[in-house]
Each structure stands twice: as structure tokens, then as C-alpha cells.
Scaffold this active site. Structure first.
Site, PDB file in Angstrom:
ATOM      1  N   GLY A 113       0.800  -1.225   0.000  1.00 32.76           N
ATOM      2  CA  GLY A 113       0.000   0.000   0.000  1.00 32.76           C
ATOM      3  C   GLY A 113       0.831   1.273   0.000  1.00 32.76           C
ATOM      4  O   GLY A 113       0.297   2.362  -0.164  1.00 32.76           O
ATOM      5  N   GLY A 220      -3.323   1.805   7.496  1.00 24.28           N
ATOM      6  CA  GLY A 220      -2.334   0.925   8.126  1.00 24.28           C
ATOM      7  C   GLY A 220      -2.577  -0.525   7.757  1.00 24.28           C
ATOM      8  O   GLY A 220      -3.640  -0.887   7.269  1.00 24.28           O
ATOM      9  N   HIS A 221      -1.575  -1.396   8.006  1.00 23.43           N
ATOM     10  CA  HIS A 221      -1.724  -2.777   7.529  1.00 23.43           C
ATOM     11  C   HIS A 221      -2.655  -3.639   8.372  1.00 23.43           C
ATOM     12  O   HIS A 221      -2.999  -4.747   7.992  1.00 23.43           O
ATOM     13  CB  HIS A 221      -0.376  -3.444   7.287  1.00 23.43           C
ATOM     14  CG  HIS A 221       0.674  -3.159   8.323  1.00 23.43           C
ATOM     15  ND1 HIS A 221       0.488  -3.397   9.649  1.00 23.43           N
ATOM     16  CD2 HIS A 221       1.918  -2.647   8.198  1.00 23.43           C
ATOM     17  CE1 HIS A 221       1.580  -3.064  10.311  1.00 23.43           C
ATOM     18  NE2 HIS A 221       2.465  -2.587   9.462  1.00 23.43           N
ATOM     19  N   LYS A 394      14.347   0.930   3.785  1.00 30.31           N
ATOM     20  CA  LYS A 394      13.570   2.123   4.103  1.00 30.31           C
ATOM     21  C   LYS A 394      14.269   3.389   3.635  1.00 30.31           C
ATOM     22  O   LYS A 394      13.651   4.431   3.457  1.00 30.31           O
ATOM     23  CB  LYS A 394      13.358   2.236   5.626  1.00 30.31           C
ATOM     24  CG  LYS A 394      12.684   1.038   6.267  1.00 30.31           C
ATOM     25  CD  LYS A 394      11.183   1.043   6.058  1.00 30.31           C
ATOM     26  CE  LYS A 394      10.535  -0.152   6.723  1.00 30.31           C
ATOM     27  NZ  LYS A 394       9.261  -0.510   6.085  1.00 30.31           N
TER      28      LYS A 394
END
Ligand code: NAG
Ligand code: NAG
Length: 506
Positions: A113, A220-221, A394
Site C-alpha cells: 500500500g 495501516g496494515h 527504508k
């Protein structure tokens, strides 16, 4: 007087009644606004969004109820010995003869996402090239295809997209048409950002551009449970005989399908089925903020830093008391997920994420985390896996490591080079001139040899020529206005480079 005595006590009473009334008013206004938003959409759009809003209403309801921290510190216990097992113990059980039979009960879910914004890229993060022109998504497809070919199995790949990533991802998926991997996608929910003061949606209608560009967010996941189920894919995969999903962040290049953990799950007795495995790994000083597993009211539970009372944050960060952290590699039983989803029995802790939009408006978005559901599943456990299963990219510093000769690439999986003498990865800290992937790439004519590197700090306007090698501790600092070009073929071992060092073309 009598009067004032009376009014004090009724004031106390009505204060909590007043709070309750206020809460109800907020909720009613929210429901009205959501309904008005739905009325601006066409029929199909409204149908999808209504399901999303049902989830949002539940979350908003719980958000209004929440009083104080969700854990009481004295009730936190160390998890019992056998609830977090060392990976070696799982591995020692070996593999079954029929690996394909186990694999055929598995689907791989990647959380897709997120955008590449923090690395200066437009579009989905999964489409950033990380190694030999391969993107995160390419590597994922290669890994699963390799598994399917090697074992004659049929492990599907499921991508949880968001409204930010769905379109771009689907365009790319065309290119895997002839690969031996079935790829499914579903969208995570679209929730309305709310004004921090009024607690009402900032959206004017269901649109996603123009004045509504900032009005929505993927929550959020933790949303994977509801949106997977809403999409119909949960039922579809169960009907196809799938029993578990392996969920991970798509930017974690270490999150490959582990056959030993899979076998462990498959070989549990039916009455003690382990419904949830969280892969955890030993904390180092770099991961002190990661969520950890605790025992709480007889359940294994994920404790995130946001839930920790201020007075205990240092304790939470300590490497000695809380030794492990969540890698977000999770193995989840599909029938269990369906059961809990139908009973609405997953009370995921709410993460309130405050944001300031470009125009200066303060909003909040309510989110949840996928690992927080561990407390709701039966016989949940942690497996303490080697650090190599946690290789997230990241930042461009992470990217430098995975692009370098520290790793070799084999069928979509990265493994640490055997030529490195220490099993640890070097500490790399690249300055802000390297943040954006494009700028980062422009600063390296080729990726330096890093096999013997322990620590690298680079700051300021620095470039690297071809075939540079870095060993031990290397610090390169170009102060403001200076520039340092590390010449082609240079070997820097335990060196500090500063000042001005320019190599000009002529
Ligand atoms: C997923 O979201 C995208 C972007 O909003 C949309 O175009 C697409 O139709 C959605 N897919 C489904 C199956 O709802
Ligand atoms: C790169 O440098 C190494 C020594 O550091 C040297 O042996 C090698 O030949 C060089 N390769 C190229 C392509 O310049």
C-alpha cells in the site's frame, strides 16, 4: 448554601453524562457526514466505500471510547518460555517428504500500500529498483516462481494495494503474465482523514483529486483482515484449499517463504493448531523502537512504543528487558481469520497518526497494525528468526547495502556473501544529499566494494568513482560549499576524509 452543594454533586454526575453525550454527538455527526459523502458517489463506488466506511465507523467508535493507555504496566509479563521458540528448534524438525502438499496450502501476501515518497520516488514503493534493475515486486515474483517451479507447487502471490498504488501496480503486473505465479490483488480500505478539532471528515465528496487530494488515507496494515475479507479473496482462497497466508512488508527483502516454519504449522495436531506465528528477531541498539511481544492477561500480545506510558519508555527500549522485536513477517491461519472477522473479535489497538497538511490544516488518521491481532488467535507463538529474515529497505543507506557485493542474488533472494567474515551488516549512514534514489544513484559510478566495511558515514556533496573499496571505518565529510570526489579505484581503510577533493573532467 444548599443550592451550591446540590449543584456541585449534579455537576460531577453530569460531567460524565456530558462526556457521553458529546461522544454520541460526535458519532452521529460523523455518520451523517459519511452518508452525505456516499451520496456524492455513483452506485458501484458507493457500494465499495460503504464497506470501507463500516470499518471506519467501528474504528471511530472505539477511538471515542478510548480512555488512557491500552496497557497497565504492572500487568506486563515476560512471555512464557515455549511461546517464543528459537528458529533452530523449528528447523531441527526437518522437512516433510511432500513439500508441495504444504506449499499448496499457502498463499503469500505482500503489503503493497505504500508509496516511495520517503525515498524521493513517485508511485508505489514496490516499483523502485533495488538490485540489477529488479524492483521489490520483481524480486518477490522471482522468489515465488522459483518455489513453484522447484517443488511443482502452486503458491499464489496476493498484493494488498491501496488506492495510492493499485493502478500503477496493475500496469506492471502485465509483465508477469507468463510467469508461473498466480497473482491476485485487492485494495485496502479508503478511510477519511478527520479534522483534529471538529473530528469530522475533511472530504467534500468521494473524489480523490483536487480539493480532495489529501482527504483520504489507507488505514495501516491492520486493515488487511477486513479488506481481505471484504474483497472476497479470503473465501476464494479457503475454497481453493489454502490454510495459511505468509504476510510481510514488500520492502523486506529477507521475508522469503521459510519451509521449516511452514512445516511446523502444518504438523501441529488439529486440536492445538497454531493460528498465528510472528517472526521476531533479537534487538540491537538500532531497533529499540520496534514492537515487542509480551504476555498480558494470558495472551501473547504485541506491545508498540505508542502504547507504552511515558514513564516506562526507557525500560521499553532496553535491549536487556525486551530482547526481541517484531519483523512483521507473519503466518496466519485463514479459517481463523475468517472466524475472528465474522465475530468482529479483533480489537486492534488504535494508532492515532497526526498530520499537518500542506495548507497547514491539522488532521488525524486512525490506523491499526497487522501484528496487533496476535492476541485474538489461538495458540499464537513467536519464532525468533535470524536477522537475515529482516532486511527492510527504508532509506538509501539500506539500498546501498542491498546493491553491494555484501549480498548475492539468487532466484529473487538475497543472501549475505560468504566472502564476508562477519555475519553482521555494516552500519551505513548517508547524508541528506543521498536521500532521493535518483541523487543517490548519480553519486556512485559503481557501488563500492563493502565486503570488509564496518562503518560508513557520508555527509555533504560527495561522489564515488568506479571500483572504490571501503574497509573498516570510513567517514567522509564535505562541509557546506565543499565537494569530495572519491577517485576511481581508491581504497579507503579506516580513513576520515574531509575538506575539498575535486576531480574535474577535461
Ligand atoms: C482499487 O482502487 C483503485 C484506485 O482507487 C480503483 O481504481 C479500483 O477500481 C479499485 N479496485 C477494486 C477492485 O475496487
Ligand atoms: C578494481 O580495483 C581492484 C583493486 O582494488 C583491482 O584489482 C581491479 O582490477 C580493479 N578493477 C577495475 C575494473 O578497475
Amino acid at each position: 448554601s444548599n443550592d451550591s452543594g446540590c449543584s456541585v454533586s449534579t455537576r460531577i454526575l453530569s460531567d460524565s453524562a456530558f462526556q457521553e453525550k458529546l461522544r454520541q454527538q460526535h458519532e452521529e455527526s460523523m455518520h451523517r457526514e459519511l452518508e452525505a459523502l456516499l451520496n456524492t458517489a455513483n452506485k458501484t463506488e458507493a457500494e465499495i466505500s460503504r464497506k470501507d466506511f463500516d470499518g471506519f465507523k467501528k474504528l471511530f467508535h472505539r477511538f471515542l471510547q478510548v480512555k488512557g493507555p491500552s496497557v497497565e504496566w504492572p500487568k506486563i509479563n515476560r512471555p512464557p518460555e515455549d511461546s517464543i521458540q528459537p528458529y533452530d528448534k523449528i528447523r531441527a524438525k526437518g522437512l516433510p517428504d511432500n513439500i508441495a502438499a504444504s506449499l499448496n496450502k499457502l498463499a503469500v501476501v505482500k503489503l503493497n500500500g505504500g508509496l516511495g515518497t520517503s525515498m524521493g520516488c513517485k508511485g508505489p514503493k514496490s516499483l523502485i529498483s533495488v538490485r540489477n534493475e529488479n524492483t521489490f515486486l520483481d524480486l518477490t515474483v522471482q522468489q515465488i516462481e522459483h518455489l513453484n517451479k522447484a517443488f511443482h507447487a502452486d503458491v499464489p502471490l496476493v498484493l494488498m494495494n491501496s488506492f495510492n498504488t493499485d493502478e500503477d501496480t496493475k500496469k506492471i503486473l502485465q509483465k508477469y503474465k507468463h510467469h508461473q505465479v498466480n497473482i491476485h490483488t485487492f485494495n485496502q480500505s479508503r478511510y477519511p482523514r478527520i479534522n483534529k478539532e471538529s473530528l469530522l471528515p475533511i472530504a467534500k465528496n468521494m473524489g480523490m483529486s483536487g480539493e480532495n487530494a489529501d482527504a483520504w488515507y489507507p488505514p495501516g496494515h491492520g486493515d488487511v483482515y477486513a479488506s481481505f475479507s471484504n474483497s472476497g479473496l479470503l473465501d476464494k482462497l479457503i475454497a481453493e484449499g489454502k490454510e495459511y497466508i505468509f504476510v510481510s512488508n514488500i520492502d523486506n527483502l529477507g521475508a522469503t517463504v521459510d519451509l521449516f516454519i511452514l512445516h511446523h504449522l502444518m504438523s501441529q495436531p488439529a486440536d492445538r493448531r497454531c493460528e498465528f506465528i510472528m517472526e521476531v528477531t533479537d534487538k540491537t541498539r538500532a531497533d529499540v523502537k520496534g514492537g515487542t511481544l509480551i504476555q498480558y492477561e494470558d495472551h501473547l500480545r504485541l506491545l508498540e512504543i505508542a502504547q507504552v506510558p511515558k514513564a516506562h519508555v526507557d525500560e521499553f527500549k532496553s535491549v536487556t528487558k525486551f530482547k526481541i522485536f517484531n519483523t512483521n513477517n507473519l503466518w496466519i491461519s485463514l479459517p481463523a481469520m475468517k472466524r475472528l472477522q465474522e465475530k468482529n473479535a479483533m480489537d486492534l489497538e488504535i494508532i492515532v497518526n497526526p498530520k499537518t497538511l500542506d495548507g497547514g490544516l491539522n488532521v488525524i488518521q486512525l490506523e491499526t497494525a497487522v501484528g496487533a491481532a496476535i492476541k485474538s488467535f489461538n495458540n499464537a507463538m513467536g519464532v525468533n528468526v535470524p536477522r537475515s529474515r529482516f532486511l527492510p529497505v527504508k532509506t538509501s543507506s539500506d539500498l546501498l547495502l542491498v546493491m553491494s557485493n555484501l549480498y548475492s542474488l539468487d532466484a529473487g533472494s538475497l543472501t549475505m556473501s560468504k566472502k564476508r567474515e562477519f555475519p553482521t551488516t555494516p552500519h551505513v549512514k548517508l547524508g541528506s544529499s543521498f536521500t532521493k534514489v535518483q541523487e543517490f544513484l548519480a553519486r556512485f559510478e559503481s557501488i563500492p566494494d563493502m565486503l570488509e566495511l564496518d562503518h560508513l558515514t557520508v555527509s555533504g556533496d560527495v561522489t564515488f568513482g568506479k571500483n572504490v573499496s571501503l574497509k573498516g571505518t570510513v567517514i567522509i565529510i564535505a562541509n557546506h560549499g565543499d565537494r569530495i570526489d572519491i577517485p576511481a579505484g581508491a581504497m579507503l581503510e579506516n580513513k576520515i576524509v574531509s575538506g575539498n577533493l575535486r576531480i574535474l573532467d577535461h
